[in-house]
Design a protein around this motif. Structure first.
Motif, mmCIF file in Angstrom:
data_model
loop_
_atom_site.group_PDB
_atom_site.id
_atom_site.type_symbol
_atom_site.label_atom_id
_atom_site.label_comp_id
_atom_site.label_asym_id
_atom_site.label_seq_id
_atom_site.Cartn_x
_atom_site.Cartn_y
_atom_site.Cartn_z
ATOM 1 N N ARG A 213 0.916 -0.994 0.168
ATOM 2 C CA ARG A 213 0.072 -0.047 0.019
ATOM 3 C C ARG A 213 1.021 1.334 -0.252
ATOM 4 N NH1 ARG A 213 -2.456 -4.557 -0.163
ATOM 5 N NH2 ARG A 213 -4.143 -5.028 1.334
ATOM 6 N N VAL A 261 -4.871 1.343 4.481
ATOM 7 C CA VAL A 261 -4.248 1.936 5.374
ATOM 8 C C VAL A 261 -4.702 1.680 6.403
ATOM 9 C CG1 VAL A 261 -2.385 3.121 6.352
ATOM 10 C CG2 VAL A 261 -2.259 2.062 3.486
ATOM 11 N N GLU A 264 -6.913 -1.096 7.671
ATOM 12 C CA GLU A 264 -6.084 -2.084 8.273
ATOM 13 C C GLU A 264 -5.182 -2.183 8.974
ATOM 14 O OE1 GLU A 264 -5.968 -3.738 3.857
ATOM 15 O OE2 GLU A 264 -4.027 -3.226 4.366
ATOM 16 N N SER A 323 1.076 -1.241 5.079
ATOM 17 C CA SER A 323 -0.401 -2.734 6.198
ATOM 18 C C SER A 323 0.269 -3.819 6.583
ATOM 19 C CB SER A 323 -1.285 -3.131 5.225
ATOM 20 O OG SER A 323 -2.050 -3.098 5.223
ATOM 21 N N THR A 511 -7.312 -9.747 2.762
ATOM 22 C CA THR A 511 -6.475 -8.770 3.014
ATOM 23 C C THR A 511 -5.510 -9.025 1.403
ATOM 24 O OG1 THR A 511 -6.099 -8.297 4.658
ATOM 25 C CG2 THR A 511 -4.631 -8.191 3.901
#
Length: 642
Positions: A213, A261, A264, A323, A511
């Motif tokens: 990310r 982000v 998570e 992340s 994810t």
């Protein structure tokens, strides 16, 4: 510790059924608890390290929220850069003419409402200089035209145009003369730049899932800034459109990746509050940009002003974390543990033996998953995996429809907004402020009723307010306040539905495919949103026709939402098998089940319940206060705990 009555079963029939079906995973023949524990263990560790502690607050309030505030500058700039002047007409080649005199020398045309106005694209086929010499004055020229206009021929504007620059000094329209025969070019440019935005969504999703990310975000941000500065120096309209199309590719990733982000690194109890805060920050950014546009009236300087803040955000490279869930998904265990220790230190917590034991268990589960997958000829994941498995496919299709519905209604209502005066700055300000109550409404009920029931409430209210316009006459000043009220109610609830739908997209995709899953729903929704203005344009069945269409789309959304599982207080799914099994046995009865707390979220850590935002026109204040210790249970979690 919460008391449990002996005569109250921990699980109802649906949850017991889920538990009985949770013995093995049909996708990998792996026990479901192995898959589910991946996300649950990680979130347990985050809870022990402070949940929404000092570290998370710093990242959210000092990094992510400012980015979203400035992201509104990206989305809002086009409205003012391509602003149509208040009026325009053919330039008359005579010196020292006032606007009023120049307009009197033009042909008259009848508008659709039978009013008469000067032509904007035609002039008389005359030699105005010769007539001025014969008549001796401008008044004489005006009298000549008024007495003989029925016999005069007209032609196109030979000497350019004169613009009434009441609302802007210079826009794309006025600098490149995009009126009359070239009036379609701004619309074409909008379509082309929107296409660039659509292309950027899968690009951002792919790179974020495969390269991280953080790295993806800063690469896209750097390219966006460089191209934004370059567009300020575009020598012609074609060059500007080419640069803007390429730049717009990077706009959506710069919006999506900070959101990802933030989601998570947070625990379930705070995700709804986070989503609302982002919406509020984005709305306030749009309102702030109105002030910027009001004082900066030249489109080149305005583009630079909308791009300049992002130079500062490049310095966030040293602050913004990667992340941790993505690091886990690719097996970067040492980097993930460094992140957890950093969180513990910042939050004033101890990364003790229990945290180490849980993290070791988490590593073992990932190793076991990898071992089981190694004998199955594993391949890289792609967005096609979202459509391969029945439950995941069902959720993907429903989320895609909901994305389309809220985007079409939201965009259509913006185009259908009542006339709020001739000042575009005031209109944009008011339309933006309408969204704030919708965002705050989400905060008030999404963590109490759950995501799913909140969306149903929003769609029901939106459907009722849209359909109710059929009974209100569209003509007459006495009914206009009622129509305005219905519009504002519809806009409020569609804003709330938009916020919750966006949150559920992040909470339901695993994810390993979250970036590409978000990209898929956003691509389709973003593309279909272009039909919103078209629906408004096709008002051949009366002024209420668009509202009826929006009401029908909202009504379908009620039943579509019932298909989705509840995600309140549930850990984010980490793997495809976990996402496939989550909510597999959801039924309509579950929609109305509220009021029991999920055992895995302690009441003292459920911070989102204690955040009550209060809106005023001057500021938004978030205050902490205790509320009921009542939460919507996560059946999947409770089944595993049983």
């Amino acid at each position: 510790m919460e008391d449990v009555r002996d005569d109250e079963p921990l699980l109802d029939d649906a949850e017991q059924n889920l538990c009985s079906h949770a013995e093995e995973n049909p996708l990998t023949e792996t026990p479901v608890f192995l898959e589910a524990d991946l996300g649950r263990l990680f979130e347990d560790i985050l809870e022990r390290l402070g949940g929404f502690g000092r570290y998370q607050k710093c990242i959210i309030f000092l990094v992510v929220l400012p980015m979203f505030f400035a992201s509104a500058f990206m989305q809002s700039s086009w409205l003012f850069v391509s602003a149509m002047p208040t009026d325009h007409w053919c330039h008359i080649p005579l010196h020292n003419l006032t606007f009023a005199e120049e307009r009197q020398l033009l042909p008259l045309e009848k508008n659709d409402d039978d009013t008469v106005k000067h032509s904007t694209c035609k002039m008389y086929d005359l030699n105005y200089t010769d007539i001025l010499e014969k008549e001796g004055s401008i008044e004489g020229v005006i009298r000549y035209i008024n007495t003989s206009h029925t016999h005069l021929n007209t032609t196109h504007c030979r000497h350019g145009w004169t613009f009434d620059r009441h609302n802007s000094d210079t826009s794309l329209i006025t600098e490149f003369l995009l009126v009359c025969g070239a009036a379609f070019l701004p619309t074409l440019a909008y379509i082309l730049t929107s296409t660039g935005g659509v292309l950027g969504i899968p690009l951002g999703g792919y790179f974020s899932d495969h390269y991280g990310r953080k790295r993806s975000f800063f690469v896209f941000l750097l390219l966006y800034v460089l191209l934004g500065v370059g567009s300020c120096f575009a020598p012609n309209f074609i060059a500007f459109v080419v640069i803007a199309c390429v730049q717009n590719i990077f706009t959506n990733p710069c919006y999506i990746l900070p959101y990802m982000v933030g989601i998570e690194i947070l625990t379930p109890g705070i995700r709804s509050t986070f989503s609302v805060l982002l919406t509020v920050a984005f709305t306030l950014g749009g309102v702030a940009f109105t002030a910027v546009a009001y004082f900066i009236r030249h489109w080149r300087y305005l583009i630079f002003a909308s791009t300049a803040p992002f130079f500062l955000f490049l310095g966030y490279w040293f602050v913004m974390p990667e992340s941790p869930r993505w690091l886990l998904s690719i097996g970067q265990f040492s980097e993930t543990e460094k992140f957890l220790r950093k969180v513990a230190k910042a939050n004033g917590k101890i990364y003790d033996e229990e945290c180490e034991a849980k993290y070791s268990e988490l590593q073992e589960l990932y190793a076991e998953k990898k071992r089981l997958s190694s004998g199955m000829n594993p391949k890289k994941t792609s967005w096609l995996d979202l459509l391969k498995y029945p439950n995941l496919r069902k959720k993907t299709l429903v989320l895609t429809y909901l994305s389309c519905a809220v985007n079409v209604i939201y965009t259509g209502l913006n185009y259908y907004a009542p006339a709020l005066g001739e000042n575009p700055y005031l209109s944009f300000l008011l339309v933006g402020l309408v969204e704030l109550p919708g965002s705050l409404f989400t905060q008030l009920i999404a963590d109490r009723l759950g995501r799913r029931l909140t969306m149903i409430v929003c769609f029901v209210a939106g459907t009722a307010s849209c359909i109710a316009t059929v009974a209100i006459p569209s003509q007459g000043s006495s009914t206009w306040p009622i129509l305005l009220t219905l519009f504002l109610v519809a806009k409020l609830f569609v804003t709330s539905a938009y916020t919750v739908q966006e949150l559920m997209v992040y909470e339901l995709f695993p994810t390993v495919l979250r970036g590409e899953g978000v990209a898929l729903t956003n691509i389709v929704g973003y593309f279909v949103s272009n039909f919103g203005p078209v629906i408004v344009y096709l008002r051949f069945n009366g002024a209420a026709f668009p509202m009826i269409v929006f009401g029908c789309l909202s009504a379908i959304g009620i039943f579509a939402t019932m298909i989705l599982p509840e995600t309140l207080n549930c850990p984010l799914p980490e793997t495809i098998p976990e996402a496939e099994n989550f909510g597999k046995l959801t039924n309509v009865r579950d929609v109305f089940r509220i009021g029991r707390r999920s055992p895995n979220v302690p009441a003292t850590q459920d911070l989102s319940k204690r955040w009550l935002p209060v809106l005023t026109l001057v500021s938004i204040v978030l205050i902490l206060r205790p509320t009921s210790d009542v939460e919507l249970p996560c059946p999947a979690i409770r089944s595993l705990e049983k």
